[in-house]
Design a protein around this motif. Structure first.
Motif, PDB file in Angstrom:
ATOM      1  N   ASN A 134       0.797  -1.229   0.000  1.00  0.00           N
ATOM      2  CA  ASN A 134       0.000   0.000   0.000  1.00  0.00           C
ATOM      3  C   ASN A 134       0.830   1.279   0.000  1.00  0.00           C
ATOM      4  OD1 ASN A 134      -2.499  -1.027  -0.264  1.00  0.00           O
ATOM      5  ND2 ASN A 134      -3.184  -0.642   1.845  1.00  0.00           N
ATOM      6  N   PRO A 135       1.968   1.321   0.706  1.00  0.00           N
ATOM      7  CA  PRO A 135       2.761   2.562   0.659  1.00  0.00           C
ATOM      8  C   PRO A 135       3.114   2.988  -0.764  1.00  0.00           C
ATOM      9  CG  PRO A 135       3.517   1.196   2.460  1.00  0.00           C
ATOM     10  CD  PRO A 135       2.516   0.375   1.697  1.00  0.00           C
ATOM     11  N   PHE A 136       3.396   2.008  -1.641  1.00  0.00           N
ATOM     12  CA  PHE A 136       3.705   2.382  -3.025  1.00  0.00           C
ATOM     13  C   PHE A 136       2.470   2.958  -3.722  1.00  0.00           C
ATOM     14  CE2 PHE A 136       7.195  -0.624  -2.260  1.00  0.00           C
ATOM     15  CZ  PHE A 136       8.266   0.126  -2.715  1.00  0.00           C
ATOM     16  N   GLU A 158       8.448   6.684  -6.068  1.00  0.00           N
ATOM     17  CA  GLU A 158       8.057   5.332  -6.470  1.00  0.00           C
ATOM     18  C   GLU A 158       9.241   4.384  -6.516  1.00  0.00           C
ATOM     19  OE1 GLU A 158       4.999   5.129  -9.690  1.00  0.00           O
ATOM     20  OE2 GLU A 158       5.558   7.228  -9.926  1.00  0.00           O
ATOM     21  N   GLN A 159      10.452   4.915  -6.417  1.00  0.00           N
ATOM     22  CA  GLN A 159      11.626   4.041  -6.431  1.00  0.00           C
ATOM     23  C   GLN A 159      11.623   3.123  -5.211  1.00  0.00           C
ATOM     24  OE1 GLN A 159      14.538   7.581  -7.828  1.00  0.00           O
ATOM     25  NE2 GLN A 159      15.602   5.777  -7.076  1.00  0.00           N
ATOM     26  N   SER A 160      12.056   1.894  -5.435  1.00  0.00           N
ATOM     27  CA  SER A 160      12.261   0.997  -4.301  1.00  0.00           C
ATOM     28  C   SER A 160      13.646   1.237  -3.718  1.00  0.00           C
ATOM     29  CB  SER A 160      12.153  -0.462  -4.744  1.00  0.00           C
ATOM     30  OG  SER A 160      10.820  -0.779  -5.075  1.00  0.00           O
ATOM     31  N   VAL A 161      13.732   1.139  -2.428  1.00  0.00           N
ATOM     32  CA  VAL A 161      15.016   1.255  -1.734  1.00  0.00           C
ATOM     33  C   VAL A 161      15.485  -0.161  -1.411  1.00  0.00           C
ATOM     34  CG1 VAL A 161      16.173   2.130   0.337  1.00  0.00           C
ATOM     35  CG2 VAL A 161      14.349   3.466  -0.749  1.00  0.00           C
ATOM     36  N   ILE A 162      16.778  -0.397  -1.544  1.00  0.00           N
ATOM     37  CA  ILE A 162      17.334  -1.678  -1.096  1.00  0.00           C
ATOM     38  C   ILE A 162      18.419  -1.371  -0.079  1.00  0.00           C
ATOM     39  CG2 ILE A 162      19.026  -1.860  -3.002  1.00  0.00           C
ATOM     40  CD1 ILE A 162      18.341  -4.920  -2.967  1.00  0.00           C
ATOM     41  N   PHE A 163      18.395  -2.115   1.017  1.00  0.00           N
ATOM     42  CA  PHE A 163      19.412  -1.831   2.040  1.00  0.00           C
ATOM     43  C   PHE A 163      19.830  -3.116   2.741  1.00  0.00           C
ATOM     44  CE2 PHE A 163      15.299  -1.090   4.187  1.00  0.00           C
ATOM     45  CZ  PHE A 163      15.424  -1.860   5.334  1.00  0.00           C
ATOM     46  N   ALA A 164      21.034  -3.044   3.355  1.00  0.00           N
ATOM     47  CA  ALA A 164      21.507  -4.129   4.217  1.00  0.00           C
ATOM     48  C   ALA A 164      21.419  -3.638   5.645  1.00  0.00           C
ATOM     49  CB  ALA A 164      22.941  -4.504   3.869  1.00  0.00           C
ATOM     50  N   ARG A 165      20.946  -4.498   6.535  1.00  0.00           N
ATOM     51  CA  ARG A 165      20.897  -4.118   7.946  1.00  0.00           C
ATOM     52  C   ARG A 165      21.555  -5.209   8.784  1.00  0.00           C
ATOM     53  NH1 ARG A 165      14.469  -4.472   9.129  1.00  0.00           N
ATOM     54  NH2 ARG A 165      14.175  -6.674   8.647  1.00  0.00           N
ATOM     55  N   TYR A 166      22.410  -4.747   9.701  1.00  0.00           N
ATOM     56  CA  TYR A 166      23.043  -5.670  10.638  1.00  0.00           C
ATOM     57  C   TYR A 166      21.998  -6.149  11.644  1.00  0.00           C
ATOM     58  CZ  TYR A 166      27.638  -4.012   9.036  1.00  0.00           C
ATOM     59  OH  TYR A 166      28.745  -3.703   8.285  1.00  0.00           O
ATOM     60  N   THR A 167      22.026  -7.454  11.901  1.00  0.00           N
ATOM     61  CA  THR A 167      21.123  -8.010  12.901  1.00  0.00           C
ATOM     62  C   THR A 167      21.902  -8.479  14.132  1.00  0.00           C
ATOM     63  OG1 THR A 167      21.247 -10.120  11.724  1.00  0.00           O
ATOM     64  CG2 THR A 167      19.357  -8.699  11.248  1.00  0.00           C
ATOM     65  N   GLU A 168      23.108  -8.956  13.923  1.00  0.00           N
ATOM     66  CA  GLU A 168      24.029  -9.294  15.008  1.00  0.00           C
ATOM     67  C   GLU A 168      25.428  -9.390  14.406  1.00  0.00           C
ATOM     68  OE1 GLU A 168      23.703 -13.582  16.302  1.00  0.00           O
ATOM     69  OE2 GLU A 168      21.780 -13.384  15.253  1.00  0.00           O
ATOM     70  N   GLU A 173      21.019  -8.736   6.801  1.00  0.00           N
ATOM     71  CA  GLU A 173      20.008  -9.132   5.822  1.00  0.00           C
ATOM     72  C   GLU A 173      19.910  -8.065   4.748  1.00  0.00           C
ATOM     73  OE1 GLU A 173      16.769 -10.914   8.882  1.00  0.00           O
ATOM     74  OE2 GLU A 173      16.569  -8.782   8.410  1.00  0.00           O
ATOM     75  N   ILE A 174      19.382  -8.467   3.618  1.00  0.00           N
ATOM     76  CA  ILE A 174      19.103  -7.490   2.566  1.00  0.00           C
ATOM     77  C   ILE A 174      17.593  -7.342   2.434  1.00  0.00           C
ATOM     78  CG2 ILE A 174      19.314  -7.012   0.101  1.00  0.00           C
ATOM     79  CD1 ILE A 174      22.146  -8.116   0.307  1.00  0.00           C
ATOM     80  N   VAL A 175      17.161  -6.087   2.444  1.00  0.00           N
ATOM     81  CA  VAL A 175      15.735  -5.760   2.533  1.00  0.00           C
ATOM     82  C   VAL A 175      15.374  -4.779   1.427  1.00  0.00           C
ATOM     83  CG1 VAL A 175      13.943  -4.778   4.029  1.00  0.00           C
ATOM     84  CG2 VAL A 175      15.872  -6.017   5.049  1.00  0.00           C
ATOM     85  N   ILE A 176      14.193  -4.975   0.861  1.00  0.00           N
ATOM     86  CA  ILE A 176      13.648  -4.013  -0.104  1.00  0.00           C
ATOM     87  C   ILE A 176      12.518  -3.260   0.572  1.00  0.00           C
ATOM     88  CG2 ILE A 176      12.369  -3.787  -2.280  1.00  0.00           C
ATOM     89  CD1 ILE A 176      13.985  -6.183  -3.307  1.00  0.00           C
ATOM     90  N   SER A 177      12.453  -1.951   0.355  1.00  0.00           N
ATOM     91  CA  SER A 177      11.437  -1.146   1.032  1.00  0.00           C
ATOM     92  C   SER A 177      11.020   0.020   0.154  1.00  0.00           C
ATOM     93  CB  SER A 177      11.993  -0.605   2.358  1.00  0.00           C
ATOM     94  OG  SER A 177      12.883   0.464   2.122  1.00  0.00           O
ATOM     95  N   ASP A 178      10.016   0.745   0.618  1.00  0.00           N
ATOM     96  CA  ASP A 178       9.735   2.044   0.016  1.00  0.00           C
ATOM     97  C   ASP A 178      10.582   3.079   0.755  1.00  0.00           C
ATOM     98  OD1 ASP A 178       8.267   1.986   2.458  1.00  0.00           O
ATOM     99  OD2 ASP A 178       7.151   3.717   1.755  1.00  0.00           O
ATOM    100  N   TYR A 179      10.543   4.316   0.317  1.00  0.00           N
ATOM    101  CA  TYR A 179      11.479   5.289   0.894  1.00  0.00           C
ATOM    102  C   TYR A 179      11.130   5.673   2.331  1.00  0.00           C
ATOM    103  CZ  TYR A 179       8.489   9.464   0.669  1.00  0.00           C
ATOM    104  OH  TYR A 179       7.488  10.392   0.886  1.00  0.00           O
ATOM    105  N   TYR A 183       6.876  -0.046   3.995  1.00  0.00           N
ATOM    106  CA  TYR A 183       6.844  -1.397   3.438  1.00  0.00           C
ATOM    107  C   TYR A 183       8.261  -1.947   3.465  1.00  0.00           C
ATOM    108  CZ  TYR A 183       7.067  -5.064  -0.101  1.00  0.00           C
ATOM    109  OH  TYR A 183       7.292  -6.250  -0.751  1.00  0.00           O
ATOM    110  N   THR A 184       8.438  -3.125   4.020  1.00  0.00           N
ATOM    111  CA  THR A 184       9.756  -3.761   3.977  1.00  0.00           C
ATOM    112  C   THR A 184       9.589  -5.241   3.656  1.00  0.00           C
ATOM    113  OG1 THR A 184       9.735  -4.219   6.356  1.00  0.00           O
ATOM    114  CG2 THR A 184      10.824  -2.182   5.660  1.00  0.00           C
ATOM    115  N   LYS A 185      10.512  -5.757   2.880  1.00  0.00           N
ATOM    116  CA  LYS A 185      10.500  -7.181   2.558  1.00  0.00           C
ATOM    117  C   LYS A 185      11.939  -7.684   2.557  1.00  0.00           C
ATOM    118  CE  LYS A 185       9.203 -10.520  -0.981  1.00  0.00           C
ATOM    119  NZ  LYS A 185       8.652 -11.457   0.002  1.00  0.00           N
ATOM    120  N   THR A 186      12.220  -8.646   3.407  1.00  0.00           N
ATOM    121  CA  THR A 186      13.559  -9.218   3.472  1.00  0.00           C
ATOM    122  C   THR A 186      13.735 -10.224   2.341  1.00  0.00           C
ATOM    123  OG1 THR A 186      13.574  -8.934   5.858  1.00  0.00           O
ATOM    124  CG2 THR A 186      15.189 -10.464   4.933  1.00  0.00           C
TER     125      THR A 186
END
Lengths: 422, 166
Positions: A134-136, A158-168, A173-179, A183-186
């Protein structure tokens, strides 16, 4: 005729924490005042409706092209004399939405109404097959509404953001999100996965570095079919720093002999060309000047700084003479945005600020004033820059709207941002 | 034309399919796990020896934003070279892992970690180790020894550690 309003633009405050850019602006500007009305059926749960309202109102603010009425309003979708004019609110226009959802999908009917005449000037129906996205949908609605008033495009939303986040430790993990990170999807888990980079303009694939094998390895991940392809491995470290405009060439930081240098990698032929050759640190290559030259970070003059050289020409030049410790860059045509460490403090928190320069002129602009502002990345639109804001073990995505001189932050709920691309 | 003059009303339907993604998710640990011949206590003799060598190796610490080996760390380099050149360790490869403090999350920080590992490798080679036995890798800021946010924690994180590989 749209009534003109006086708007004092200072520090932007969104639903999230704000950050001042250095040029504190107190200017007289003319922005249309807009109200957002929720006309969703009563059987749609309140939290979904209000969340969607916040997304729309937030996007309108971030566009910097509207003066947004800070009030959640409800109406019927057809609207009556009061709802179509909102005389007591003194608004110029109304964005009215009606959200309906089933188990998976969502549909939104949208109207843009001239509040001076009560006339609907734009109407459209939007739908999405996965309501988690829905955010998109909200971003698309605001992109269209923004176009309707003739403001500069905000299609970057409307661009998707892709990022890496440290968990430990040693895990990310690599996650796709809106800006907005609403919305986030690992998409990649397990072990250390870092430096994701979109592989093409339509964002259907990305590169990333994985530490799951004997040596760090760059993979290409295709989102259309979930396939994964091993691109190249290197002892020490390997990062895909940039992708050429046509997607056929990569700039890599590699250390095949324990020494980081920048390499050009041709996707089709798999040919590797060494671009830099220095015994210290050369990293973060970015294409500039129609992909004929690169800008990069090197400590060849003692501390990390920004240099440029041709891909097949070993002579180099220093690009920036301001500041002393620049450690991350991103380019857009002739513009470079970089992060600079302002103080070498071994005993306290370090300050990293962002700066914007032109490779053609002596233009220099400081974009942030305090804190740790890292990893800047241009949007497809050079008026918008995304960056990482760090607070100890927490981090946020920052968005800088250059022309409006505003900065917004969107907090990451869990983990710590390692790198971003969009 | 009345007060509410009709404007041309464009009604369009837009279907956003969200890139038609197949909901892929890959777990990088699957299919890449180590196979281990474990004894009844969970560790083979080989694993016990490797664990012992790693535990006896000495961490090398670095100054802020530096990758040269400090004078006070040279004795640790010497001790590690002696350990890894000992008869029981001589058949193993050594991986030097370079690490950084939390300041910076970019390629430069990973490269700094790699330079630290390389400085340690050079120090070990200078003390008689065969270069081909030693590999280097950087974990940047991803592998903190301490997750606190103070000068002692940051100093602990600017380090090189050792993994013994069969």
């Amino acid at each position: 005729m749209i009534k003109k309003f006086v708007v004092f633009l200072c520090l932007a405050i969104f639903a999230y924490a704000g950050d001042a850019t250095v040029e504190i602006v107190k200017k007289i500007d003319v922005l249309p005042k807009i109200a957002v009305q929720d006309a969703s059926p009563k059987n749609v749960d309140v939290s979904s409706r209000q969340s969607f309202y916040k997304l729309i109102a937030g996007d309108l603010r971030v566009s910097s092209h509207f003066n947004v009425l800070d009030e959640y309003l409800q109406s019927s979708y057809e609207g009556g004399p009061l709802e179509n004019f909102l005389s007591d609110k003194k608004v110029d226009m109304i964005l009215r939405f009606s959200l309906t959802q089933d188990i998976n999908a969502a549909t939104v009917n949208v109207k843009l109404i001239n509040a001076k005449t009560g006339v609907t000037t734009f109407e459209k129906v939007y739908s999405i097959t996965d309501k988690r996205r829905n955010p998109f949908l909200a971003h698309k609605i605001v992109v269209d509404a923004n176009d309707q008033v003739g403001a500069p495009s905000v299609k970057w939303m409307e661009q998707s953001v892709i990022f890496a986040r440290y968990t430990e430790a040693k895990k990310s993990e690599i996650v796709i999100s809106d800006y907005t990170l609403s919305y986030t999807k690992t998409v990649v888990t397990g072990g250390l996965n870092i430096f994701p980079k979109w592989a093409n303009a339509d964002q259907s694939a990305f590169y990333y570095t994985s530490y799951s094998g004997a040596d760090p390895t760059i993979y290409r991940y295709d989102l259309k079919d979930g396939s994964r392809k091993n691109i190249i491995s290197s002892p020490g470290m390997v990062v895909c720093s940039d992708v050429s405009k046509d997607g056929t060439k990569l700039l890599l930081t590699m250390a095949p002999k324990d020494q980081t240098d920048i390499y050009l990698y041709d996707i089709q032929s798999r040919k590797i060309t060494k671009i830099t050759d220095y015994s210290g640190i050369d990293v973060n290559g970015n294409f500039i000047d129609d992909d004929k030259r690169i800008a990069f970070v090197s400590d060849r003059l003692g501390s990390p700084d920004i240099f440029a050289q041709g891909i097949y020409d070993k002579s180099f030049e220093k690009l920036v003479y301001h500041g002393k410790n620049k450690n991350s860059i991103s380019t857009y045509d002739n513009y470079i945005v970089y992060s600079s460490r302002e103080a070498d403090s071994e005993f306290g928190r370090n300050t990293f600020n962002l700066y914007l320069i032109s490779t053609k002129t002596d233009y220099l602009r400081q974009l942030t004033a305090s804190g740790e502002n890292l990893y800047p990345r241009f949007a497809k639109d050079p008026d918008t820059i995304m960056f990482i804001k760090q607070f100890g073990n927490q981090s946020a995505l920052g968005i800088i709207r250059l022309n409006a001189n505003k900065t917004y932050q969107f907090q990451l709920k869990t983990g710590k941002l390692q790198s971003i691309d969009w | 034309m009345g007060k509410l003059a009709l404007t041309s009303l464009a009604v369009a339907v837009l279907v956003l399919t969200g890139c038609s993604q197949k909901s892929p998710e890959v777990d990088m640990t699957k299919g890449t796990g180590d196979t281990k011949g474990a004894s009844s206590d969970g560790m083979s003799a080989l694993q016990k020896l490797i664990a012992s060598l790693e535990a006896n190796s000495k961490t090398i610490y670095f100054d802020f934003d530096k990758y040269s080996v400090r004078k006070d760390q040279q004795s640790n380099i010497d001790a590690n070279a002696a350990l890894f050149n000992s008869a029981e360790a001589k058949s193993f490869s050594i991986k030097v892992e370079g690490n950084c403090d939390e300041f910076g999350t970019d390629e430069y920080n990973y490269a700094l970690g790699l330079k630290r590992a390389k400085s340690v490798k050079d120090g070990l080679v200078a003390k008689g180790m065969v270069a081909d036995r030693i590999t280097v890798v950087s974990y940047g800021e991803s592998n903190p020894a301490s997750t606190e946010h103070n000068k002692d924690a940051w100093a602990k994180n600017r380090r090189a550690e050792f993994k013994v590989l069969p």
